[in-house]
Motif scaffolding. Structure first.
Motif, PDB file in Angstrom:
ATOM      1  N   TYR A  59       0.836  -1.214   0.000  1.00 13.42           N
ATOM      2  CA  TYR A  59       0.000   0.000   0.000  1.00 13.42           C
ATOM      3  C   TYR A  59       0.868   1.260   0.000  1.00 13.42           C
ATOM      4  O   TYR A  59       0.854   2.027   0.947  1.00 13.42           O
ATOM      5  N   SER A  62      -0.851   4.505   0.847  1.00 15.46           N
ATOM      6  CA  SER A  62      -1.508   4.569   2.155  1.00 15.46           C
ATOM      7  C   SER A  62      -0.547   4.870   3.294  1.00 15.46           C
ATOM      8  O   SER A  62      -0.921   5.534   4.260  1.00 15.46           O
ATOM      9  N   ALA A  82      -5.561   6.840   1.934  1.00 11.79           N
ATOM     10  CA  ALA A  82      -5.305   5.462   2.357  1.00 11.79           C
ATOM     11  C   ALA A  82      -6.490   4.552   2.057  1.00 11.79           C
ATOM     12  O   ALA A  82      -7.645   4.961   2.133  1.00 11.79           O
ATOM     13  N   ASP A  83      -6.168   3.327   1.750  1.00 15.78           N
ATOM     14  CA  ASP A  83      -7.170   2.274   1.614  1.00 15.78           C
ATOM     15  C   ASP A  83      -7.670   1.957   3.032  1.00 15.78           C
ATOM     16  O   ASP A  83      -6.871   1.548   3.883  1.00 15.78           O
TER      17      ASP A  83
END
Length: 100
Positions: A59, A62, A82-83
């Motif tokens: 990520y 993120s 961010a996820d």
């Protein structure tokens, strides 16, 4: 993800207690940091060093690690991009590490 969602998620985990201030709330297990709001778009999450690189690689939008945190078990999560599932996963890692 919003700071309110971070708070709700952290507080849903067993043994987590909120501390800090109204502008910089933090959540702890056994007086050990799990997650802390640094500013409206950034939280610091304590994660095992052995899992940090995997979070950063999986990520990259993120999470990040500023130079001041390189030697510590921490990542920054950038809430505005961010996820949400990644942030929750990092909080879970922190919770696991701190509840022992």
């Amino acid at each position: 993800m919003t700071p309110v969602e971070v708070a709700r998620y952290a507080e849903s985990l067993p043994l987590v207690k909120r501390k800090g201030t109204s502008t910089r709330p933090a959540w702890y297990v056994h007086d050990r940091l799990v997650v802390r709001l640094d500013d409206p778009n950034t939280v610091v999450i304590r994660v095992p060093l052995s899992r940090r690189e995997s979070l950063l690689e999986t990520y990259p939008d993120s999470f990040g690690v500023p130079p001041s945190m390189e030697a510590h078990h921490k990542v920054e999560a950038y809430l505005d991009r961010a996820d949400p599932s990644a942030v929750r996963a990092a909080i879970d890692l922190a919770w696991e590490m701190q509840r022992r």
